[in-house]
Scaffold this motif. Structure first.
Motif, PDB file in Angstrom:
ATOM      1  N   SER A 128       0.835  -1.200   0.000  1.00 44.89           N
ATOM      2  CA  SER A 128       0.000   0.000   0.000  1.00 44.89           C
ATOM      3  C   SER A 128       0.873   1.254   0.000  1.00 44.89           C
ATOM      4  CB  SER A 128      -0.940   0.021   1.211  1.00 44.89           C
ATOM      5  OG  SER A 128      -0.209   0.021   2.418  1.00 44.89           O
ATOM      6  N   LEU A 129       0.236   2.357  -0.300  1.00 47.98           N
ATOM      7  CA  LEU A 129       0.932   3.631  -0.493  1.00 47.98           C
ATOM      8  C   LEU A 129       0.169   4.743   0.205  1.00 47.98           C
ATOM      9  CD1 LEU A 129       2.846   5.629  -2.198  1.00 47.98           C
ATOM     10  CD2 LEU A 129       1.048   5.513  -3.933  1.00 47.98           C
ATOM     11  N   ARG A 130       0.908   5.730   0.730  1.00 46.03           N
ATOM     12  CA  ARG A 130       0.285   6.918   1.306  1.00 46.03           C
ATOM     13  C   ARG A 130       1.053   8.145   0.813  1.00 46.03           C
ATOM     14  NH1 ARG A 130      -2.163   8.348   6.997  1.00 46.03           N
ATOM     15  NH2 ARG A 130      -1.670  10.574   7.158  1.00 46.03           N
ATOM     16  N   VAL A 131       0.300   9.160   0.385  1.00 47.06           N
ATOM     17  CA  VAL A 131       0.886  10.430  -0.031  1.00 47.06           C
ATOM     18  C   VAL A 131       0.258  11.544   0.788  1.00 47.06           C
ATOM     19  CG1 VAL A 131       1.243  12.064  -1.912  1.00 47.06           C
ATOM     20  CG2 VAL A 131       1.276   9.607  -2.386  1.00 47.06           C
ATOM     21  N   ALA A 191       2.648  -5.815   3.617  1.00 45.22           N
ATOM     22  CA  ALA A 191       1.343  -6.434   3.858  1.00 45.22           C
ATOM     23  C   ALA A 191       0.918  -6.359   5.316  1.00 45.22           C
ATOM     24  CB  ALA A 191       1.371  -7.892   3.391  1.00 45.22           C
ATOM     25  N   ASP A 192       1.863  -6.183   6.234  1.00 45.06           N
ATOM     26  CA  ASP A 192       1.561  -6.081   7.666  1.00 45.06           C
ATOM     27  C   ASP A 192       1.485  -4.631   8.136  1.00 45.06           C
ATOM     28  OD1 ASP A 192       1.569  -8.888   7.987  1.00 45.06           O
ATOM     29  OD2 ASP A 192       3.773  -8.872   8.042  1.00 45.06           O
ATOM     30  N   ASP A 193       1.367  -3.680   7.183  1.00 42.28           N
ATOM     31  CA  ASP A 193       1.316  -2.243   7.470  1.00 42.28           C
ATOM     32  C   ASP A 193       2.601  -1.698   8.081  1.00 42.28           C
ATOM     33  OD1 ASP A 193      -1.219  -1.853   6.445  1.00 42.28           O
ATOM     34  OD2 ASP A 193      -2.209  -2.328   8.343  1.00 42.28           O
ATOM     35  N   GLY A 194       3.676  -2.426   7.906  1.00 38.05           N
ATOM     36  CA  GLY A 194       4.967  -1.901   8.326  1.00 38.05           C
ATOM     37  C   GLY A 194       5.531  -0.977   7.265  1.00 38.05           C
ATOM     38  N   ILE A 195       6.200   0.083   7.709  1.00 36.67           N
ATOM     39  CA  ILE A 195       6.759   1.058   6.764  1.00 36.67           C
ATOM     40  C   ILE A 195       7.997   0.466   6.084  1.00 36.67           C
ATOM     41  CG2 ILE A 195       7.888   3.300   6.522  1.00 36.67           C
ATOM     42  CD1 ILE A 195       6.139   4.331   8.786  1.00 36.67           C
ATOM     43  N   LEU A 196       7.931   0.400   4.764  1.00 42.13           N
ATOM     44  CA  LEU A 196       9.077  -0.070   3.984  1.00 42.13           C
ATOM     45  C   LEU A 196      10.032   1.071   3.642  1.00 42.13           C
ATOM     46  CD1 LEU A 196       7.323  -2.454   1.416  1.00 42.13           C
ATOM     47  CD2 LEU A 196       8.942  -3.127   3.194  1.00 42.13           C
TER      48      LEU A 196
END
Length: 475
Positions: A45-48, A134-139
């Motif tokens: 997933s992505l957040r801007v 997939a675990d909402d950890g920040i990559l």
């Protein structure tokens, strides 16, 4: 790398260098980092997050769609208008973007987080990109600032970038940060302002590459005008601003041209129509910019019509150009752009060319000043006269606010380019009638512009919260 002519004149898409070109460039850098790191396949997933002016006027300036294109791996200087339309239509239809051109993600404009009232410390044009597994950890996460003219700065690297800039300037044969230093180089070497800029450019490019590159820049300016003159109707965005350039062009062809020896319409322009032609070129460029077309950032998109319009004047109405051959005309283009860029360096070094930081005086004002310098140079001005022309033009753009209606680069931006182009021509003519001596220096005016920008209320700095943006009822 020190700021050079090809930094100040870069090819991109409209409508804004700070709100479209810069964000697209930042998003493309982020996407490339993901690809190079090998973590792209892990992205779920992505957040801007968009801050300050980017959030406040991003919709009207095409910020969100530019970021989507950047995240797909497109760069503003390479993407073509057809590609823009094709990819944005595909994203809108499917609700999916191709991150770095490889990983499909369910993401669109509506998913971006807007924080118009949050101003990050470095600059009002801030943006943060974050990807999660997939675990909402920040990559991976990164914050960038779009600081005007398509330039971007990464959070945490400001000091390193500034140090690198200072080091690169030390390596130049004739480094300058102020107009005083630039004029001193001219006195010591006997060179003109454009020649000082050329000597510095030759540290990284051959003379042939510089000439070819600048002529290409001008060909894109010409192409922008030609495209605009064929496009009729109203500009996108809801203000229903009618394109005027095509109608004006047809009228000018009839009124200001005369037949050549074969009875065909020639390239002659009646001198009494010089201002109408200048207005036409400025309007054509900025109408194309407002519609998201391909333009030259000069030094910003919002002010992109001024330098092409004044350069058009130099090529068609300046003394001695009536019978000039192509080689001579090319010489004028190169000399004009080098001199204009030298003045542009001064604004980047001492102040800002970002409307979101110092108001429109930093965009239209800087472009008018640069254009005045370029015109004075090709019309035979001394270095002192060229500096005087640049000073006059900026002095009479001080305090100019950035308050576009609806957050669109249309009203008052399009007409403002035409007015500022005429100011530049007048400034050059006034300077050439003098001997170069004047009471207020260009450096003093640049510092005044910077301080005026600091004092200016944020509602007049590309936030659409003041001025015409709130006092004109939208239809």
């Amino acid at each position: 790398m020190a700021v050079g002519v090809f930094d100040l004149f870069s090819i991109g898409i409209g409508p804004s260098s700070s709100h479209t070109v810069g964000p697209m460039r930042a998003a493309a850098v982020f996407a490339e980092e993901l690809k190079a790191s090998g973590m792209l396949a892990e992205v779920a997933s992505l957040r801007v997050d968009l801050y300050g002016s980017l959030a406040a006027t991003g919709h009207g300036h095409g910020t969100m769609t530019a970021i989507l294109l950047g995240l797909e791996g497109f760069h503003p200087e390479l993407i073509l208008p057809d590609e823009v339309e094709e990819r944005l239509a595909a994203i809108a239809d499917t609700g999916t973007l191709q991150l770095a051109g490889a990983v499909p993600l369910s993401y669109g404009v509506k998913d971006m987080v807007l924080r118009p009232l949050t101003i990050l410390p470095r600059h009002t044009n801030g943006m943060t990109f974050t990807v999660f597994d997939a675990d909402d950890g920040i990559l991976h996460t990164a914050t960038f600032f779009s600081v005007g003219g398509g330039f971007i700065v990464r959070e945490g690297e400001e000091d390193a970038a500034q140090q690198e800039l200072e080091e690169s300037k030390k390596e130049l044969p004739l480094p300058f940060r102020t107009a005083a230093e630039l004029l001193e180089h001219c006195r010591e070497t006997g060179l003109g302002i454009s020649e000082v800029m050329r000597v510095n450019e030759e540290e990284s490019r051959t003379p042939q590459e510089i000439r070819k590159g600048l002529l290409h820049i001008y060909s894109v300016m010409e192409g922008c005008v030609a495209t605009s003159l064929k496009r009729e109707g109203v500009l996108p965005g809801g203000l229903k601003v009618r394109r005027r350039a095509p109608d004006w062009y047809e009228r000018l062809k009839k009124e200001s041209s005369r037949p050549d020896d074969e009875g065909q319409d020639g390239d002659f322009h009646d001198p009494k129509y010089w201002q109408e032609w200048v207005n036409l070129i400025a309007l054509a460029v900025n109408e194309e910019n407002a519609s998201g077309g391909r333009v030259v950032t000069a030094p910003t998109n919002g002010a992109a019509g001024i330098i092409p319009a004044v350069l058009y004047y130099a090529l068609h109405f300046a003394p001695g150009m009536e019978n000039a051959g192509q080689e001579d005309r090319d010489d004028v283009v190169v000399k004009f752009l080098l001199a204009a860029a030298a003045v542009g360096v001064l604004y980047k070094e001492q102040a800002s060319i970002s409307g979101a930081e110092v108001g429109c005086q930093g965009e239209v004002g800087s472009a008018s000043s640069m254009a005045a310098a370029g015109l004075a140079e090709v019309m035979g001005g001394t270095p002192a006269q060229v500096e005087n022309a640049a000073e006059i033009a900026m002095e009479h753009n001080l305090g100019l606010t950035c308050d576009p209606i609806g957050g669109l680069v249309q009203v008052p931006c399009i007409e403002r380019n035409a007015i500022a182009a005429a100011k530049a021509i007048n400034a050059a003519k006034m300077a050439l009638w003098g001997d170069g001596s004047h009471r207020v220096s260009l450096d003093e005016v640049i510092v005044t512009m910077r301080e005026t920008g600091k004092d200016m209320s944020s509602k007049y700095k590309e936030t659409a919260m003041g001025g015409l943006a709130v006092n004109v009822v939208e239809c």
